[in-house]
Design an enzyme around this catalytic site. Structure first.
Site, PDB file in Angstrom:
ATOM      1  N   LYS A  79       0.837  -1.188   0.000  1.00  0.00           N
ATOM      2  CA  LYS A  79       0.000   0.000   0.000  1.00  0.00           C
ATOM      3  C   LYS A  79       0.881   1.251   0.000  1.00  0.00           C
ATOM      4  O   LYS A  79       1.845   1.345   0.751  1.00  0.00           O
ATOM      5  CB  LYS A  79      -0.912   0.017   1.234  1.00  0.00           C
ATOM      6  CG  LYS A  79      -2.022  -1.014   1.187  1.00  0.00           C
ATOM      7  CD  LYS A  79      -2.985  -0.727   0.053  1.00  0.00           C
ATOM      8  CE  LYS A  79      -4.066  -1.789  -0.043  1.00  0.00           C
ATOM      9  NZ  LYS A  79      -5.008  -1.520  -1.142  1.00  0.00           N
ATOM     10  N   ASP A  83     -13.957  -6.304 -10.039  1.00  0.00           N
ATOM     11  CA  ASP A  83     -14.260  -7.152  -8.892  1.00  0.00           C
ATOM     12  C   ASP A  83     -15.551  -7.885  -9.185  1.00  0.00           C
ATOM     13  O   ASP A  83     -16.589  -7.255  -9.421  1.00  0.00           O
ATOM     14  CB  ASP A  83     -14.392  -6.303  -7.619  1.00  0.00           C
ATOM     15  CG  ASP A  83     -14.447  -7.142  -6.359  1.00  0.00           C
ATOM     16  OD1 ASP A  83     -15.320  -8.031  -6.282  1.00  0.00           O
ATOM     17  OD2 ASP A  83     -13.630  -6.911  -5.451  1.00  0.00           O
ATOM     18  N   GLU A 102      -5.315 -12.111  -6.592  1.00  0.00           N
ATOM     19  CA  GLU A 102      -5.136 -11.341  -5.355  1.00  0.00           C
ATOM     20  C   GLU A 102      -5.563 -12.175  -4.150  1.00  0.00           C
ATOM     21  O   GLU A 102      -6.667 -12.724  -4.122  1.00  0.00           O
ATOM     22  CB  GLU A 102      -5.943 -10.046  -5.405  1.00  0.00           C
ATOM     23  CG  GLU A 102      -5.755  -9.187  -4.169  1.00  0.00           C
ATOM     24  CD  GLU A 102      -6.251  -7.768  -4.326  1.00  0.00           C
ATOM     25  OE1 GLU A 102      -5.789  -6.898  -3.570  1.00  0.00           O
ATOM     26  OE2 GLU A 102      -7.112  -7.528  -5.202  1.00  0.00           O
ATOM     27  N   HIS A 161      -9.894  -7.817  -9.083  1.00  0.00           N
ATOM     28  CA  HIS A 161      -9.700  -7.368  -7.706  1.00  0.00           C
ATOM     29  C   HIS A 161     -10.476  -8.337  -6.823  1.00  0.00           C
ATOM     30  O   HIS A 161     -11.606  -8.710  -7.139  1.00  0.00           O
ATOM     31  CB  HIS A 161     -10.245  -5.950  -7.544  1.00  0.00           C
ATOM     32  CG  HIS A 161     -10.317  -5.465  -6.136  1.00  0.00           C
ATOM     33  ND1 HIS A 161     -11.475  -5.524  -5.381  1.00  0.00           N
ATOM     34  CD2 HIS A 161      -9.383  -4.909  -5.333  1.00  0.00           C
ATOM     35  CE1 HIS A 161     -11.241  -5.019  -4.183  1.00  0.00           C
ATOM     36  NE2 HIS A 161      -9.986  -4.633  -4.132  1.00  0.00           N
ATOM     37  N   GLU A 206      -1.226   0.574  -9.124  1.00  0.00           N
ATOM     38  CA  GLU A 206      -2.676   0.385  -9.090  1.00  0.00           C
ATOM     39  C   GLU A 206      -3.387   1.613  -8.528  1.00  0.00           C
ATOM     40  O   GLU A 206      -2.987   2.165  -7.511  1.00  0.00           O
ATOM     41  CB  GLU A 206      -2.996  -0.847  -8.242  1.00  0.00           C
ATOM     42  CG  GLU A 206      -4.467  -1.200  -8.186  1.00  0.00           C
ATOM     43  CD  GLU A 206      -4.704  -2.538  -7.520  1.00  0.00           C
ATOM     44  OE1 GLU A 206      -5.787  -2.712  -6.919  1.00  0.00           O
ATOM     45  OE2 GLU A 206      -3.817  -3.421  -7.589  1.00  0.00           O
ATOM     46  N   ASP A 240      -0.276  -0.169  -4.689  1.00  0.00           N
ATOM     47  CA  ASP A 240      -1.677   0.256  -4.792  1.00  0.00           C
ATOM     48  C   ASP A 240      -1.871   1.493  -3.928  1.00  0.00           C
ATOM     49  O   ASP A 240      -1.673   1.451  -2.716  1.00  0.00           O
ATOM     50  CB  ASP A 240      -2.584  -0.881  -4.311  1.00  0.00           C
ATOM     51  CG  ASP A 240      -4.060  -0.551  -4.413  1.00  0.00           C
ATOM     52  OD1 ASP A 240      -4.413   0.514  -4.951  1.00  0.00           O
ATOM     53  OD2 ASP A 240      -4.872  -1.377  -3.956  1.00  0.00           O
ATOM     54  N   GLU A 290     -11.251  -1.581  -9.823  1.00  0.00           N
ATOM     55  CA  GLU A 290     -12.068  -2.134  -8.739  1.00  0.00           C
ATOM     56  C   GLU A 290     -13.255  -1.240  -8.423  1.00  0.00           C
ATOM     57  O   GLU A 290     -14.265  -1.711  -7.899  1.00  0.00           O
ATOM     58  CB  GLU A 290     -11.225  -2.350  -7.487  1.00  0.00           C
ATOM     59  CG  GLU A 290     -10.800  -1.089  -6.755  1.00  0.00           C
ATOM     60  CD  GLU A 290      -9.914  -1.375  -5.562  1.00  0.00           C
ATOM     61  OE1 GLU A 290     -10.402  -1.234  -4.429  1.00  0.00           O
ATOM     62  OE2 GLU A 290      -8.750  -1.741  -5.773  1.00  0.00           O
TER      63      GLU A 290
END
Length: 383
Positions: free
Chosen positions: A169, A271, A331, A298, A222, A196, A248
């Site tokens: 992250k 997603d 993921e 996602h 991302e 991300d 996502e």
């Protein structure tokens, strides 16, 4: 075989350790799961991504009464019926999240009815195992120097578990993010790394962070920018080499069409519990293929969405193809989540960084009814 009953379950658990990312933080996990039962007793389960209590109302009050009595195996017919019934006010957002969970449950149901796995229903399996990337390294309430050490140690622990790829992250602040990117690459020189930001940055910040991702050979960047400004992705792409990924927050083939046309995105990430369900994800994947873009989901939530993503990737192909295929990574969320880890009797098996594709009919995972009662804070039933 007709739909006779639709049940929804708002599930909740408190977390031992709250965690956060660029936009928000969590002290509990919530999810809405849906059970669809036919007049023959065959049933299927699905999962919705989004605020569970609001999505539950959309399923119970709006969609469920409209599809009771419809032929349960007619997934595209039911999808189009839901889409048309809500078109004027629900082309995206919560209502589409509700449709996604219903659609996922219908694919699970169809698999049980026909004795086929969802990947078989999607056209067949290219692979029996799907390589995973570990998602983690969220923020906790620590001073930045301690947090940096903690996050790097967490990444090393995933490598020790056998993961050959992982996603960090970023989006706390650019100075910290840059230190973290360089530190995790130094600690894990041979691991495939992605970053991300959860749409944290403006364009100048994204360029600055992106150039460090270039320097450290990251696999993708991302959601570097807000989903409200897809045109800025094209400007970012011109400034950095790291591939851009997003999706996502996007829904339906029409939403992804705009994303493809306006943004210069190398990887689409719908997603399946939010984009419109497996039915719509297959259409998004076909559209991505027509544009030479790869599509990997996602995945957030519980075993239902994880299984849906596993089947989607088992049946996927790498664009445009080569002698040794590019890995299409699944993921695998490593944050604390009893709703994923304690709710199911049968789960997607993940060992040494690889998921085994379920072969049982439907999604191939099974909810423990006793555990369901433990986490269920609100159940509805529509007949």
């Amino acid at each position: 075989m007709k739909i006779e009953c639709i049940k929804t379950h708002h599930l909740r658990c408190e977390l031992d350790q709250p965690f956060g990312f660029s936009q928000w933080s969590y002290a509990q996990r919530n999810v809405l799961v849906i059970e669809i039962i036919t007049d023959t007793g065959v049933s299927g389960w699905g999962e919705c991504y989004g605020p569970a209590d609001v999505t539950q109302a959309a399923v119970e009050k709006f969609f469920a009464p409209r599809i009771i009595g419809m032929p349960a195996l007619s997934t595209d017919v039911i999808w189009q019926h839901m889409w048309r019934s809500a078109l004027d006010f629900a082309r995206g957002g919560i209502m589409m999240g509700a449709m996604s969970g219903i659609d996922m449950a219908l694919w699970d149901l169809k698999g049980h009815a026909l004795g086929l796995s969802v990947s078989d229903l999607m056209g067949g399996k290219h692979r029996d195992k799907v390589p995973c990337y570990a998602t983690g390294m969220y923020y906790t309430d620590l001073p930045e120097d301690e947090l940096l050490t903690s996050l790097v140690d967490e990444g090393v622990s995933y490598a020790n578990e056998g993961f050959k790829a992982m996603k960090i992250k970023v989006g706390k602040n650019p100075d910290f993010d840059i230190k973290f990117i360089r530190a995790i690459r130094k600690a894990l020189p041979n691991i495939e790394l992605m970053a991300d930001s959860n749409h944290a940055f403006d364009l100048p910040e994204a360029i600055r962070v992106g150039r460090v991702l270039d320097e450290c050979n990251f696999g993708w960047f991302e959601e570097p920018l807000s989903p409200e400004h897809p045109h800025l992705f094209r400007q970012l792409h011109a400034k950095i080499d790291t591939p851009l990924s997003t999706g996502e927050c996007e829904q339906t083939r029409w939403g992804f069409k705009t994303l493809i046309e306006q943004g210069h995105v190398s990887l689409l990430q719908p997603d399946l519990a939010y984009c419109g369900g497996p039915s719509e994800a297959l259409k998004i994947r076909a559209m991505a293929s027509a544009h030479g873009i790869n599509c990997i989901p996602h995945v957030w939530g519980t075993q239902l969405n994880l299984a849906a993503g596993t089947h989607f990737l088992a049946s996927a192909y790498h664009e445009p193809g080569r002698a040794e295929p590019k890995k299409l990574l699944l993921e695998y969320d490593r944050t604390e989540n009893p709703l994923r880890d304690e709710l199911y009797e049968v789960v997607v098996e993940v060992k040494n960084g690889e998921a085994t594709v379920p072969t049982a009919p439907g999604l191939g995972v099974k909810i423990d009814r006793n555990a369901l009662k433990q986490f269920d804070i609100n159940e509805t039933e529509t007949k």
